[in-house]
Design a protein around this motif. Sequence first.
Motif, PDB file in Angstrom:
ATOM      1  N   GLU A  63       0.968  -1.128  -0.098  1.00 51.77           N
ATOM      2  CA  GLU A  63      -0.020  -0.167  -0.023  1.00 51.77           C
ATOM      3  C   GLU A  63       0.878   1.092  -0.019  1.00 51.77           C
ATOM      4  O   GLU A  63       1.661   1.276   0.899  1.00 51.77           O
ATOM      5  CB  GLU A  63      -0.914   0.017   1.250  1.00 51.77           C
ATOM      6  CG  GLU A  63      -1.942  -1.104   1.124  1.00 51.77           C
ATOM      7  CD  GLU A  63      -3.106  -0.932   2.421  1.00 51.77           C
ATOM      8  OE1 GLU A  63      -2.617  -0.239   3.462  1.00 51.77           O
ATOM      9  OE2 GLU A  63      -4.087  -1.555   2.320  1.00 51.77           O
ATOM     10  N   LEU A  64       0.572   1.956  -0.877  1.00 50.65           N
ATOM     11  CA  LEU A  64       1.342   3.403  -0.909  1.00 50.65           C
ATOM     12  C   LEU A  64       0.433   4.722  -0.556  1.00 50.65           C
ATOM     13  O   LEU A  64      -0.889   4.767  -1.018  1.00 50.65           O
ATOM     14  CB  LEU A  64       1.765   3.575  -2.339  1.00 50.65           C
ATOM     15  CG  LEU A  64       2.639   2.506  -3.066  1.00 50.65           C
ATOM     16  CD1 LEU A  64       3.069   3.033  -4.381  1.00 50.65           C
ATOM     17  CD2 LEU A  64       3.712   2.425  -2.179  1.00 50.65           C
ATOM     18  N   ASP A  65       1.249   5.573   0.133  1.00 48.18           N
ATOM     19  CA  ASP A  65       0.470   6.765   0.465  1.00 48.18           C
ATOM     20  C   ASP A  65       0.716   8.077  -0.218  1.00 48.18           C
ATOM     21  O   ASP A  65       1.478   7.714  -1.117  1.00 48.18           O
ATOM     22  CB  ASP A  65       1.149   7.211   1.800  1.00 48.18           C
ATOM     23  CG  ASP A  65       0.645   6.302   3.070  1.00 48.18           C
ATOM     24  OD1 ASP A  65      -0.498   6.265   3.324  1.00 48.18           O
ATOM     25  OD2 ASP A  65       1.668   5.836   3.689  1.00 48.18           O
ATOM     26  N   ARG A  66      -0.330   8.581  -0.263  1.00 48.98           N
ATOM     27  CA  ARG A  66      -0.211   9.909  -1.411  1.00 48.98           C
ATOM     28  C   ARG A  66       0.912  10.795  -0.809  1.00 48.98           C
ATOM     29  O   ARG A  66       1.280  11.038   0.376  1.00 48.98           O
ATOM     30  CB  ARG A  66      -1.440  10.602  -1.177  1.00 48.98           C
ATOM     31  CG  ARG A  66      -2.743   9.908  -1.682  1.00 48.98           C
ATOM     32  CD  ARG A  66      -2.583   9.466  -3.307  1.00 48.98           C
ATOM     33  NE  ARG A  66      -2.522  10.779  -4.133  1.00 48.98           N
ATOM     34  CZ  ARG A  66      -3.439  11.339  -4.614  1.00 48.98           C
ATOM     35  NH1 ARG A  66      -4.626  11.009  -4.472  1.00 48.98           N
ATOM     36  NH2 ARG A  66      -3.275  12.603  -5.315  1.00 48.98           N
ATOM     37  N   GLN A  67       1.530  11.720  -1.844  1.00 39.85           N
ATOM     38  CA  GLN A  67       2.469  12.721  -1.443  1.00 39.85           C
ATOM     39  C   GLN A  67       2.110  13.926  -0.900  1.00 39.85           C
ATOM     40  O   GLN A  67       2.807  14.574  -0.184  1.00 39.85           O
ATOM     41  CB  GLN A  67       3.380  12.971  -2.545  1.00 39.85           C
ATOM     42  CG  GLN A  67       4.524  11.717  -2.926  1.00 39.85           C
ATOM     43  CD  GLN A  67       5.286  12.059  -4.022  1.00 39.85           C
ATOM     44  OE1 GLN A  67       5.092  13.209  -4.908  1.00 39.85           O
ATOM     45  NE2 GLN A  67       6.540  11.608  -4.117  1.00 39.85           N
ATOM     46  N   ASN A  68       0.737  14.168  -1.088  1.00 42.58           N
ATOM     47  CA  ASN A  68       0.313  15.299  -0.465  1.00 42.58           C
ATOM     48  C   ASN A  68       0.296  15.673   0.947  1.00 42.58           C
ATOM     49  O   ASN A  68      -0.473  14.635   1.630  1.00 42.58           O
ATOM     50  CB  ASN A  68      -1.250  15.442  -0.988  1.00 42.58           C
ATOM     51  CG  ASN A  68      -1.872  17.010  -0.739  1.00 42.58           C
ATOM     52  OD1 ASN A  68      -1.940  17.269   0.338  1.00 42.58           O
ATOM     53  ND2 ASN A  68      -2.312  17.708  -1.861  1.00 42.58           N
ATOM     54  N   ALA A  69       0.875  16.600   1.706  1.00 42.92           N
ATOM     55  CA  ALA A  69       0.790  16.482   2.992  1.00 42.92           C
ATOM     56  C   ALA A  69      -0.388  16.963   3.718  1.00 42.92           C
ATOM     57  O   ALA A  69      -0.799  16.288   4.903  1.00 42.92           O
ATOM     58  CB  ALA A  69       1.778  17.754   3.404  1.00 42.92           C
TER      59      ALA A  69
END
Length: 820
Positions: free
Chosen positions: A84-90
Amino acid sequence: MNKFFSLIFLFCFSFVFSQSTLSVFRADNHKPIKGAKIYCNNQYITETDEKGVATFTTKCSKVDVEINGFIGDEVVVDKIMELELDRQNAKTHEIEGVVLSNESDPRALAIIDKVFRSFKDNSPNALDSYSYKSYEKMSYDVDEDSIREYRKFIDAREDSLSKLPNREFAQKDKKKKDSIEGEQMMSVIKDSKMFLWERAMQFLYSKKYGEKVNILDNRISGLKNPVYEMLALRSNRDKIPREILPENRSLYRYFLTDSIDIDGRENFVIRFRQVDYKVPVNRRKYNGYLYIDKETYAIKKIESNSKVRTDGSITSVWIPIQNKWFLKTENLKIKMGSSEFSTVKKKDNETAEEKKERLSKTKRFGNYAYMKADYFDFQTPVELKASQFSGYTMGVQNADGTLLDQYRTDSLTTREKQTYVKIDSLGKKYTLDSKVKVLTALLRGKFTVGLVDIDPLQTKYNRYEGFRLGAGFKMNERFNRYISPDVYLAYGFKDRDWKYGAGIDFRTTLERNSFFRIEYFHDVAASGRFSQNLWNMKMSINNTGMSIQNDKYYKYDGFRAGYEIDLSNSLTLNVSAKRQTEEAGFDYQFMNQSGQFTTFSSLATIKFSPNSKNIMTPAGKYTYDQNFPEVYFNYEQGYKTLGGDFNYSRLDVLYTHQFRTILGNTGTRVYGGYYLGEAPIWHAFEMGGLDSNKNTGILSNFNFTTYLGFATMTAGKYFNDKFAGYFITHRIPWYFKSFGKNTSSFDVIYKGVIGNMKNPEYHQFEFSPLDHLYQEVGFEYNNFLSSRFNLGFFYRVGHYANNNFKDNFAVQLKLKLLEF
């Protein structure tokens, strides 16, 4: 033609069989990610389809997964993988951090509970017999992804340094030497790892004969001789993973996501994360995944990752054989600091801004510990003979590296081959074998200097001697493998007297613990001490506090001769005879007589430890895994007919055990002693008092934890000729972190002792028999404030308690390393 098609079929079958399938999802909604690119050592392999799935083959043990808009990650290669990958948007991360539940999924907890309860039934040890082999490769190196960049940097650095005119070191000789050696090491690891260790082993198990581990071969870069203490290091092959243990439930949060088919078997997929896990931009959302077989509730796979992606990960995979689950592979990568290089020279009187700028330009390369283990050649059931289990738990069949190629599951890389060439040459140059012996000696509580082992435990403190300064010196196996003389010397600054002794050991074999010993001694000891014969180093150090506040010491001078042998892996026997003169070091008369007494006695000691694991080393037997229960028995007999003044019999026994229940971990000690005859008070039993009852002020109720002591009991006050005692400690199954990395917990403790003395009037000094049950209750804070110390609080209850709270209360401190 048929043979040709058969070869084509086998080739295609092996190709398909070796394929890996990776599914990539979004961490926030578990939707598949299309177009995620997969790399092996920065080389593109393939990318995921519209279902988020990619099928590929690779020789890499790990692959990187990257896609724009998401934080890339890595995964250990297996047949079936999920990521599972997280989005880069803080801002997205901030929202996810708020939405993410801080409570575990009850369904996930129910599954994990069943996994824990089923672990023993699913273990290979539930079978009647089995055998298998393993190949392990452990190394220490710069980050594999940064090797090319590291080489370029070092080449450029060496080129710049070579152009400097008249390079001179304005340093002291030691700093100059360290600088030169540092540059040599930097140059070496351009093409070589810093450390490489290979080990091949065979595991045998029989319900009838127990366990046997054979070292088939071993090689450590930089070392000519094997390090037996390292050979005994264990993997997690027979341990319950910490993520499953009930007491660790408070350290993690668990979430049941879905199920997945692996090798035709359905598996639950459970994500987990640490409780204190925050979710900043460049960190993983979860620490790892558990794959649980639905049919047996066995662990199929564990992926455990660090919070920060670059800090490392551990992956373990199990396979079913005869419906029991054997560990198949382990992969570990853990960050172990970094190599730093200054690129800007430090200025004299630099400002804070200049320092900040200089440090920001420091070049850093992460250093990592790597471990890869493969288990193979599984056989069950298997016919095994008693002769295959002779000797100690672990035996060494070969340790020079010549047979490793028979067991390697993958070939050495060029960089790994160079490690043996270059690090071996450095090891010879800097005598690494000698330096390693110094470190391994510390495991036995000694320091090694050349041919001599130094025992620092002759230095101590007690109320009789005051500060006692001393040391023991024993010739080690480098002097002679069969003969080992020793001496010790100490001086007490309060009693102003010298203590000394000398002895010599004669080994009868190098295959097991078997030796004769003769010795002379002139020393002092606390009266009534419980026997510590055959105790290990931790137990002995833990119990040193027993003599600190007891000022009832006696002097002794004499000779002893004895023999010790391990009758089996679990049974040790020591027999000896001694003749000595004894004299009280305090105001004391025995049956109206004072002065010196002479004793002649024999002593037999038996230690039974059926579950502990040992290995024979050049320095002697080494217990690499102490397990319970353990029993210690001593019987001493005094003889008038052989020149002694007294006939007496003295026996004592100690039983210690640890066990786990659904309520947590419980430790018990049951011990007692019986004395029959007429002899001075130091042959009886002092009840284990630790309190001085003389100090005032803030430290008046403070003492150090001991193995068999009572925090609130006055030292040297209670003596018995027969007694029985117990010690019960229970660890509350709740673990937590206050701050720092250490996990803390609480123990509840209850202990008591009772006995009597038949003829107290024989002993003319101030003391009391302890003829009622003496009881203490306690509460111990393990890893106090995330330190390596345990802080305990104890209170006296029952018959000996009084109305003064201060008299009943005590505080204890214990080094966590000393354990139970």
